[in-house]
Enzyme design. Structure first.
Site, PDB file in Angstrom:
ATOM      1  N   ASP A  38       0.775  -1.146   0.224  1.00  0.00           N
ATOM      2  CA  ASP A  38      -0.019   0.038   0.059  1.00  0.00           C
ATOM      3  C   ASP A  38       0.751   1.338   0.070  1.00  0.00           C
ATOM      4  OD1 ASP A  38      -2.063   1.812   0.320  1.00  0.00           O
ATOM      5  OD2 ASP A  38      -2.394   1.098   2.539  1.00  0.00           O
ATOM      6  N   THR A  65      -6.672   2.797   3.871  1.00  0.00           N
ATOM      7  CA  THR A  65      -6.057   1.629   3.982  1.00  0.00           C
ATOM      8  C   THR A  65      -6.973   0.604   4.863  1.00  0.00           C
ATOM      9  OG1 THR A  65      -3.899   2.610   4.256  1.00  0.00           O
ATOM     10  CG2 THR A  65      -4.216   0.686   5.646  1.00  0.00           C
ATOM     11  N   ASN A 112     -10.687   4.894   7.255  1.00  0.00           N
ATOM     12  CA  ASN A 112      -9.797   4.690   8.248  1.00  0.00           C
ATOM     13  C   ASN A 112     -10.283   5.432   9.656  1.00  0.00           C
ATOM     14  OD1 ASN A 112      -8.083   3.514   6.667  1.00  0.00           O
ATOM     15  ND2 ASN A 112      -7.017   5.387   6.078  1.00  0.00           N
ATOM     16  N   LYS A 143       1.532   0.074   9.590  1.00  0.00           N
ATOM     17  CA  LYS A 143       0.415   0.556   9.739  1.00  0.00           C
ATOM     18  C   LYS A 143      -0.443  -0.330  10.797  1.00  0.00           C
ATOM     19  CE  LYS A 143      -0.001   3.441   5.695  1.00  0.00           C
ATOM     20  NZ  LYS A 143      -0.979   3.632   4.515  1.00  0.00           N
ATOM     21  N   ASP A 144      -0.637   0.079  12.217  1.00  0.00           N
ATOM     22  CA  ASP A 144      -1.610  -0.740  12.772  1.00  0.00           C
ATOM     23  C   ASP A 144      -2.737  -1.181  12.319  1.00  0.00           C
ATOM     24  OD1 ASP A 144      -3.035   1.774  12.887  1.00  0.00           O
ATOM     25  OD2 ASP A 144      -2.580   2.057  14.753  1.00  0.00           O
ATOM     26  N   ARG A 145      -3.422  -0.520  11.482  1.00  0.00           N
ATOM     27  CA  ARG A 145      -4.883  -0.754  10.879  1.00  0.00           C
ATOM     28  C   ARG A 145      -4.637  -1.620   9.901  1.00  0.00           C
ATOM     29  NH1 ARG A 145      -4.002   4.663   9.809  1.00  0.00           N
ATOM     30  NH2 ARG A 145      -3.297   5.087   7.628  1.00  0.00           N
TER      31      ARG A 145
END
Length: 159
Positions: free
Chosen positions: A38, A79, A100, A151-153
């Protein structure tokens, strides 16, 4: 048109060796890998091609499947929703990750990987089972699911 999700999904499919991808439906895969880069677009991959070594991303793109003209069934190409689509196979209206970040009915800002405004991070807002969930349900304790991301998500929603 934005092709990030399509390219990422195609590269994820590229990691399934042809012998497994073409195996009979009763065969148990020993390894399933889903990779999302991404924001890698089809155009970005073409531009990077001369600079890629023979393995890695070039191998994935060369030996895998690509869908450079696919379309999104959701509006937010962020994301959270994109990775939730990849991991569940469901559209945003089903898996529940619509952006998000969004504002709930009480006017609170909700982050896609944090069910409570000041609570711990987690995938609890994801309402559809992921590929990892399906593998654990099918194969039990033998299945190991690992999700890694900057990225945590992405890590929480892909696992």
């Amino acid at each position: 048109m934005n092709h990030r999700l399509c390219t990422a999904a195609a590269l994820g499919l590229a990691l399934v060796p042809p012998a497994i991808a073409q195996a009979p439906s009763d065969a148990t895969p020993r390894l399933v890998v889903l990779v999302s880069v991404d924001p890698l677009t089809a155009t970005g991959l073409r531009r990077a091609w001369p600079h890629l070594g023979p393995g890695g991303l070039r191998r994935l793109a060369r030996e895998g499947v690509q869908f450079p003209r696919c379309l999104y069934s959701h509006a937010a190409t962020e994301t959270g929703p994109g990775h939730a689509v990849l991991s569940t196979g469901a559209p945003a209206r089903i898996h529940g990750i619509v952006r998000n970040e969004w504002v709930d009915e009480k006017g609170r800002r909700i982050y896609c990987a944090r069910p409570e405004p000041k609570g711990p991070l987690g995938p609890e807002l994801l309402r559809a089972p992921t590929l990892g969930d399906a593998m654990k349900a099918q194969f039990g304790a033998r299945s190991q699911v690992v999700s890694i991301s900057w990225k945590d998500r992405a890590a929480l929603l892909m696992g």
